[in-house]
Write an enzyme that holds these catalytic residues in place. Structure first.
Site, PDB file in Angstrom:
ATOM      1  N   LYS A  53     100.092   7.163 -11.942  1.00  0.00           N
ATOM      2  CA  LYS A  53      99.351   7.530 -13.156  1.00  0.00           C
ATOM      3  C   LYS A  53     100.319   7.739 -14.330  1.00  0.00           C
ATOM      4  CE  LYS A  53      95.612   9.332 -10.387  1.00  0.00           C
ATOM      5  NZ  LYS A  53      95.094  10.451  -9.593  1.00  0.00           N
ATOM      6  N   GLN A  97      95.145  16.656  -9.260  1.00  0.00           N
ATOM      7  CA  GLN A  97      95.227  15.743  -8.117  1.00  0.00           C
ATOM      8  C   GLN A  97      94.671  16.405  -6.857  1.00  0.00           C
ATOM      9  OE1 GLN A  97      96.283  12.433  -8.207  1.00  0.00           O
ATOM     10  NE2 GLN A  97      95.461  12.440  -6.142  1.00  0.00           N
ATOM     11  N   ASP A 120      88.399  12.383 -14.770  1.00  0.00           N
ATOM     12  CA  ASP A 120      88.059  11.910 -13.427  1.00  0.00           C
ATOM     13  C   ASP A 120      86.564  11.658 -13.285  1.00  0.00           C
ATOM     14  OD1 ASP A 120      90.118  11.356 -11.636  1.00  0.00           O
ATOM     15  OD2 ASP A 120      90.518  13.463 -11.217  1.00  0.00           O
TER      16      ASP A 120
END
Length: 286
Positions: A53, A97, A120
């Site tokens: 990322k 995460q 997300d």
């Protein structure tokens, strides 16, 4: 028949290149897209994802803020950091995460992220927006699959097609069904309790396999000419990465199929980057 291979690496690269151009234009106006990434603990797979990322941010031209916290970070400390980032005007997106250490409630953490920074697409407000057709952030993997179907299959139109999604998770299966409905597909969600799964799947023009079980979808599940999207990432008995679909045999009868790796995986990060850009535009106009 030998299936067309849907190249996720190629398509994700196209999307990142498009975002790179748009981001350069924002920078000319003095606007910088910023993603804050939080990693708790030292899970090896999570470290790889976070590193990928960061690389994507660097390539496109985003600023990335990295918070690598020790395994024993308390839930209270993590929620406090999220609250601080929610309040920062120079932060467009926040990504925590997963998975988190067992002593931290993932649901609490998801709810703590401001919906307008939830790149997300996991916050219930964004999921609800998808349900009722409002604007919001869409979960990255399902959004990426839509792009694979639109960009990666020659002459293919989702509208009017019958789609069977095998898997009902909150991250893939359920939002995938809503997105396919938005594209005017006729949608069936199948799962571990579905009776006569082979017969259900054989009706489909599009099969999306997202169950996390290696090789579960065989040629007996697929009608000739169907498009097959494999979301699964598993380790086979030989230790190699494989999907939920038996690629070798299904690729002989499908019209198009995604490989594992190199299919859906790269698209998830590309769509995360897309959500970050959209967040920056939203904040610029608010």
């Amino acid at each position: 028949m030998s299936a067309q291979i849907i190249d996720g690496k190629l398509i994700s690269g196209q999307i990142k290149d498009e975002l790179k151009e748009k981001t350069a234009l924002l920078k000319e106006k003095g606007i910088e897209v910023t993603l804050a990434v939080i990693l708790v603990g030292a899970d090896p797979a999570s470290q790889v994802y976070v590193r990928n990322k960061k690389r994507a941010c660097e390539y496109i031209g985003y600023r990335s803020l990295s918070y690598e916290l020790p395994e024993d970070t308390s839930e209270e400390e993590l929620l406090k950091l999220i609250d601080e980032l929610n309040g920062r005007k120079d932060v467009d997106g926040i990504l925590v995460q997963m998975p988190l250490p067992k002593h931290i409630d993932e649901k609490k953490v998801t709810l703590a992220i401001s919906p307008d920074k939830d790149v997300d697409g996991f916050h219930p407000m964004n999921v609800g927006a998808l349900c009722v057709g409002d604007k919001g952030f869409v979960s990255c993997t399902p959004a990426g699959i839509i792009q694979l179907l639109k960009r990666g299959v020659d002459g293919f139109d989702i509208s009017g097609k019958e789609c069977v999604i095998v898997g009902r998770s909150n991250i893939v299966g359920k939002p995938m069904a809503l997105l396919m409905l938005r594209e005017n597909a006729t949608v069936t969600i199948a799962h571990s309790r579905t009776k006569n799964l082979e017969e259900v799947c054989k009706r489909a023009d599009i099969i999306i396999a997202a169950v996390g079980k290696a090789g579960m979808i065989t040629k007996d599940h697929v009608k000739p000419g169907a498009v097959v999207i494999d979301v699964g990432i598993n380790r086979g008995e030989d230790g190699k990465l494989c999907g939920d679909v038996k690629f070798d045999e299904v690729s002989e009868i499908a019209s198009a199929i995604t490989p594992v790796p190199g299919g859906v995986g790269p698209m998830t990060i590309a769509m995360l980057m897309h959500n970050c850009y959209e967040a920056a535009i939203m904040h610029m106009n608010s």
